[in-house]
Design an enzyme around this catalytic site. Structure first.
Site, PDB file in Angstrom:
ATOM      1  NE  ARG A   1      -2.327  -1.327   3.525  1.00 49.04           N
ATOM      2  CZ  ARG A   1      -1.761  -0.570   4.447  1.00 49.04           C
ATOM      3  NH1 ARG A   1      -1.810   0.759   4.363  1.00 49.04           N
ATOM      4  NH2 ARG A   1      -1.150  -1.100   5.480  1.00 49.04           N
TER       5      ARG A   1
ATOM      6  N   GLY B   1      -2.861  -5.236  -4.056  1.00 50.04           N
ATOM      7  CA  GLY B   1      -3.664  -5.412  -2.832  1.00 50.04           C
ATOM      8  C   GLY B   1      -4.556  -4.240  -2.493  1.00 50.04           C
TER       9      GLY B   1
ATOM     10  CG  HIS C   1      -7.143  -3.096  10.005  1.00 48.86           C
ATOM     11  ND1 HIS C   1      -5.834  -2.673  10.139  1.00 48.86           N
ATOM     12  CD2 HIS C   1      -7.112  -4.117   9.112  1.00 48.86           C
ATOM     13  CE1 HIS C   1      -5.052  -3.396   9.355  1.00 48.86           C
ATOM     14  NE2 HIS C   1      -5.800  -4.294   8.731  1.00 48.86           N
TER      15      HIS C   1
ATOM     16  CB  ALA D   1       2.430  -7.277   8.465  1.00 51.08           C
ATOM     17  CB  CYS D   2       0.600  -6.486  13.880  1.00 54.32           C
ATOM     18  SG  CYS D   2       1.819  -5.215  13.492  1.00 54.32           S
TER      19      CYS D   2
ATOM     20  CE  LYS E   1      -5.665  -7.113  10.507  1.00 52.79           C
ATOM     21  NZ  LYS E   1      -4.275  -6.631  10.494  1.00 52.79           N
TER      22      LYS E   1
ATOM     23  CG  ASP F   1      -7.519  -7.178   6.722  1.00 55.07           C
ATOM     24  OD1 ASP F   1      -6.527  -7.027   7.466  1.00 55.07           O
ATOM     25  OD2 ASP F   1      -7.763  -6.419   5.778  1.00 55.07           O
TER      26      ASP F   1
ATOM     27  CG  ASN G   1       3.087  -6.524   1.885  1.00 54.02           C
ATOM     28  OD1 ASN G   1       2.450  -7.074   2.781  1.00 54.02           O
ATOM     29  ND2 ASN G   1       2.530  -5.653   1.050  1.00 54.02           N
TER      30      ASN G   1
ATOM     31  NE  ARG H   1       5.141  -6.684  13.620  1.00 52.97           N
ATOM     32  CZ  ARG H   1       5.519  -7.934  13.361  1.00 52.97           C
ATOM     33  NH1 ARG H   1       6.689  -8.377  13.790  1.00 52.97           N
ATOM     34  NH2 ARG H   1       4.746  -8.738  12.663  1.00 52.97           N
TER      35      ARG H   1
ATOM     36  N   GLY I   1      -0.116 -20.358  18.450  1.00 52.24           N
ATOM     37  CA  GLY I   1      -1.095 -21.185  19.167  1.00 52.24           C
ATOM     38  C   GLY I   1      -1.173 -20.850  20.650  1.00 52.24           C
TER      39      GLY I   1
HETATM   40  P1  GTP Z   1      -2.476  -7.814   7.297  1.00 47.35           P
HETATM   41  O1  GTP Z   1      -2.983  -8.843   6.339  1.00 47.35           O
HETATM   42  O2  GTP Z   1      -1.394  -6.970   6.711  1.00 47.35           O
HETATM   43  O3  GTP Z   1      -3.542  -6.963   7.866  1.00 47.35           O
HETATM   44  O4  GTP Z   1      -1.671  -8.605   8.458  1.00 47.35           O
HETATM   45  P2  GTP Z   1      -2.119  -9.500   9.705  1.00 47.35           P
HETATM   46  O5  GTP Z   1      -2.405  -8.612  10.861  1.00 47.35           O
HETATM   47  O6  GTP Z   1      -3.174 -10.458   9.308  1.00 47.35           O
HETATM   48  O7  GTP Z   1      -0.769 -10.287  10.074  1.00 47.35           O
HETATM   49  P3  GTP Z   1      -0.387 -11.844   9.961  1.00 47.35           P
HETATM   50  O8  GTP Z   1      -1.221 -12.722  10.849  1.00 47.35           O
HETATM   51  O9  GTP Z   1      -0.321 -12.209   8.533  1.00 47.35           O
HETATM   52  O10 GTP Z   1       1.082 -11.837  10.578  1.00 47.35           O
HETATM   53  C1  GTP Z   1       2.114 -11.043  10.067  1.00 47.35           C
HETATM   54  C2  GTP Z   1       3.448 -11.538  10.539  1.00 47.35           C
HETATM   55  O11 GTP Z   1       3.478 -11.590  11.971  1.00 47.35           O
HETATM   56  C3  GTP Z   1       3.773 -12.955  10.059  1.00 47.35           C
HETATM   57  O12 GTP Z   1       5.127 -12.989   9.702  1.00 47.35           O
HETATM   58  C4  GTP Z   1       3.531 -13.803  11.261  1.00 47.35           C
HETATM   59  O13 GTP Z   1       4.324 -14.962  11.262  1.00 47.35           O
HETATM   60  C5  GTP Z   1       3.875 -12.873  12.433  1.00 47.35           C
HETATM   61  N1  GTP Z   1       3.093 -13.223  13.647  1.00 47.35           N
HETATM   62  C6  GTP Z   1       1.767 -13.434  13.726  1.00 47.35           C
HETATM   63  N2  GTP Z   1       1.383 -13.784  14.972  1.00 47.35           N
HETATM   64  C7  GTP Z   1       2.519 -13.795  15.721  1.00 47.35           C
HETATM   65  C8  GTP Z   1       2.783 -14.076  17.111  1.00 47.35           C
HETATM   66  O14 GTP Z   1       1.902 -14.409  17.908  1.00 47.35           O
HETATM   67  N3  GTP Z   1       4.084 -13.955  17.508  1.00 47.35           N
HETATM   68  C9  GTP Z   1       5.087 -13.603  16.643  1.00 47.35           C
HETATM   69  N4  GTP Z   1       6.324 -13.522  17.117  1.00 47.35           N
HETATM   70  N5  GTP Z   1       4.872 -13.337  15.324  1.00 47.35           N
HETATM   71  C10 GTP Z   1       3.611 -13.429  14.877  1.00 47.35           C
HETATM   72  C1  SPV Z   2      -3.002  -4.566   5.172  1.00 46.62           C
HETATM   73  O1  SPV Z   2      -2.022  -3.946   4.726  1.00 46.62           O
HETATM   74  O2  SPV Z   2      -3.521  -4.294   6.290  1.00 46.62           O
HETATM   75  C2  SPV Z   2      -3.579  -5.680   4.394  1.00 46.62           C
HETATM   76  C3  SPV Z   2      -3.119  -5.879   3.014  1.00 46.62           C
HETATM   77  O3  SPV Z   2      -4.466  -6.362   4.885  1.00 46.62           O
HETATM   78  S1  SPV Z   2      -3.812  -4.742   1.888  1.00 46.62           S
HETATM   79  O4  SPV Z   2      -4.977  -5.389   1.271  1.00 46.62           O
HETATM   80  O5  SPV Z   2      -2.813  -4.447   0.888  1.00 46.62           O
HETATM   81  O6  SPV Z   2      -4.248  -3.567   2.602  1.00 46.62           O
HETATM   82 MN    MN Z   3      -5.001  -5.624   7.011  1.00 44.28          MN
END
Ligand code: GTP
Ligand code: SPV
Ligand code: MN
Length: 584
Positions: free
Chosen positions: A70, A199, A227, A250-251, A253, A278, A365, A398, A492
């Site tokens: 983005r 995206g 979100h 990427a934190c 979800k 999401d 990403n 994070r 987990g």
């Molecule tokens: P968007 O799709 O961008 O909105 O991201 P998201 O919030 O769905 O994040 P996602 O679950 O894909 O995790 C992003 C990154 O964080 C990945 O590299 C995961 O492996 C890492 N991650 C997720 N959960 C944990 C956790 O509990 N601990 C740690 N250390 N890393 C995590």
């Molecule tokens: C995010 O960045 O929070 C995502 C991926 O879920 S995107 O659809 O590119 O926004």
């Molecule tokens: Mn997102």
């Protein structure tokens, strides 16, 4: 023809006059249409087939290397009154914005097909759902929209009898970062996006509609567009409780939404059900509780870090009918990324022979797109037109330091402050520097379509007689020790924290009251089967009062950036906590 369809036809004709496509294709969402589009993209090189034995019907798409995330600095909210967009958004006057972006759209689809994509965000028969139409010249966008939304004939039928739909116009353009804008006109329920195929910039149902435009509509209509993931936790007694959690991009979800319980919990009968990963739309029901739907129909998830150890559910849903974007591939043409746990990359995300000197094999990403029906923990409750009732709301970020593993807000107002004060290290989901701590209220910094001050007031307005609001919590899975290791195992094992949260909601477990909220004591957490160094656990559930006093000052300064629209109740809450910290 209904007047709604007439309005849609007029708009399509007007866009066609501007963009001058060679063909116009109205998407019906059928399998035949998807297959024909896929065949066309295989021919053009937009898609590359992956190993049909290990990954049937899976394809790889490689973005332009400058178009992989983005672009927040090119994203605008164009309200008539600049103040309404707030300091949290880039703003441009609507007339100027239309003129600027229409000049780019002028003739941009010559020789190409223009796809008209009707979609519904949320179950077709839900009163909480809303429709939109995206016009795009990208078949890749169409293929993604088909997996991410209820796209095609059923959505068009709903639009035909419903009052309104969101208009989204998109072209990949020349993929030139200097000719790229993502513009939102909330007062016109309109989105215009030019110059990116990626995206959240291009799949307009997602961040542009379901968050930026929807948050604006939600404020006017009395609901929330957030979100957040939505997950159901089933305890050994067979009771399912739903939790909504906001973490920045990427934190975590997707991972929390598809969590696999640790063995000790699985043996006792705990189960986890995925509703969404999401976006969450929620509103108070007749019973006063908040009821939530996932407006999406699929997952656009982060590849790197997703592996058999961390998220076997996610891996299991990716071995058929998935689109992969900017991942690496193995010598036998299977998708690969850092953390997948198996295999070796042969080609990197740009299709070059993998060379560690050129950076990671998969783009940080890189993403996958799949229908939610692929997910082993998917629950049919995701199709329930009423939505699911939310027991707890969780805010997370994070943060390598400061923020404890979990903290409970003392009431709704305190919870809203927790959300408003959130901060998180930036990630590769948006272009720009990674790892910098920034304030990201409710994980909505890039996505709230209006002034944060008004947004916080809207959140506070839900606390009124007759409502049974969820309890609010803050979590942090990302605390690190001095040597950089994660203090908490995460993934987990996060269920151990969710159990405490749900027990708190039903007054079944104790905690320790502090100036910043209630924290679990060691004995309040179920650590069965977990080996965690005692020092790490102590650090996770302790608070550094001196650092929190500094944080309180920083939060006051952060709120002040949104004056004069910051609700008085939020400032008073901040002062209450600052005073409690001063006294501790
Ligand atoms: P968007 O799709 O961008 O909105 O991201 P998201 O919030 O769905 O994040 P996602 O679950 O894909 O995790 C992003 C990154 O964080 C990945 O590299 C995961 O492996 C890492 N991650 C997720 N959960 C944990 C956790 O509990 N601990 C740690 N250390 N890393 C995590
Ligand atoms: C995010 O960045 O929070 C995502 C991926 O879920 S995107 O659809 O590119 O926004
Ligand atoms: Mn997102």
């Amino acid at each position: 023809m209904s007047s709604q369809l007439a309005a849609l036809n007029d708009w399509v004709a007007q866009v066609a006059r501007l963009t001058r496509p060679e063909h116009i294709h109205w998407c019906d969402g059928s399998d035949a249409e998807d297959q024909a589009l896929t065949a066309h993209m295989l021919e053009s090189g937009d898609l590359i087939a992956l190993n049909p034995d290990t990954h049937p019907h899976c394809h790889l798409h490689r973005s332009h290397p400058s178009d992989v995330a983005r672009v927040e600095h090119l994203t605008f909210v164009c309200t008539r009154d600049r103040e309404d967009a707030g300091p949290n958004n880039h703003w441009m006057a609507p007339d100027e914005a239309h003129a600027k972006i229409d000049a780019l759209f002028d003739g941009c689809m010559q020789g190409r097909t223009m796809y008209v994509v009707p979609y519904c965000m949320g179950p077709i028969d839900s009163p909480l759902s809303r429709c939109g139409v995206e016009i795009t010249d990208s078949p890749y966008v169409v293929a993604n929209m088909r997996r991410m939304t209820r796209m095609g004939a059923a959505a068009l039928a709903r639009i035909e009898h419903e009052g309104s739909f969101v208009k989204g116009l998109h072209s990949t353009g020349e993929l030139d970062p200097d000719r790229r804008f993502i513009m939102h006109f909330p007062e016109e329920l309109t989105i215009k996006s030019y110059g990116s195929g990626y995206g959240g910039n291009a799949l307009l149902g997602k961040k542009c509609h379901a968050l930026r435009i929807a948050s604006w509509q939600a404020r006017q209509e009395g609901w929330l567009a957030e979100h957040m993931l939505i997950v159901g936790i089933e305890n050994p007694q067979g009771e399912v409780r739903y939790v909504a959690a906001a973490f920045p991009s990427a934190c975590g979800k997707t991972n929390l939404a598809m969590l696999i319980p640790p063995a000790a919990f699985r043996d006792k009968g705990w189960k986890v059900w995925t509703v969404g990963d999401d976006i969450c739309w929620m509103q108070p029901g007749a019973d006063g509780r908040l009821w939530a739907i996932n407006p999406e129909a699929g997952f656009f998830g982060v590849g790197p870090g997703t592996g058999a150890r961390t998220n076997a559910n996610a891996l299991a849903m990716l071995n058929h009918d998935a689109i992969f974007t900017n991942v690496a591939v193995t010598a036998d043409n299977q998708p690969w990324w850092e953390g997948i746990g198996d295999g070796e990359p042969a080609l990197d995300w740009q299709g070059r022979p993998y060379d560690p000197a050129q950076g990671p094999a998969a783009h940080p990403n890189s993403r996958f797109t799949v229908s939610m029906h692929n997910c082993p923990s998917y629950t049919p409750e995701a199709e329930n037109p009423r939505g699911v009732p939310i027991s707890a709301i969780i805010f997370g970020g994070r943060r390598r330091s400061l923020v404890p593993l979990v903290t409970e807000a003392r009431d709704w107002t305190h919870g809203v402050l927790m959300g408003a004060a959130m901060a998180s290290e930036t990630t590769a989901a948006a272009t720009g520097q990674v790892g910098v701590v920034r304030r990201d209220p409710m994980a909505m910094k890039p996505f709230c379509g209006y002034h944060f001050g008004d947004y916080w007031a809207h959140w506070l307005s839900f606390d009124r007689p007759g409502t049974k609001l969820p309890k609010i919590f803050q979590v942090n899975w990302f605390r690190r020790g001095d040597d950089g290791h994660f203090l908490w195992p995460g993934f987990g094992d996060n269920l151990r924290v969710l159990e405490w949260i749900l027990d708190r909601c039903e007054n079944r477990v104790e905690g320790r009251e502090t100036a910043i909220g209630t924290l679990p004591r060691r004995e309040d957490l179920d650590l069965d089967g977990l080996e965690l160094p005692a020092d790490d656990l102590d650090a996770l559930i302790d608070i550094d009062v001196a650092a929190w006093r500094e944080e309180a000052e920083a939060v006051a300064a952060h709120l002040a950036e949104y004056e004069p629209r910051v609700p008085a109740a939020l400032k008073q809450e901040q002062q209450r906590i600052a005073a409690a910290l001063a006294a501790s």
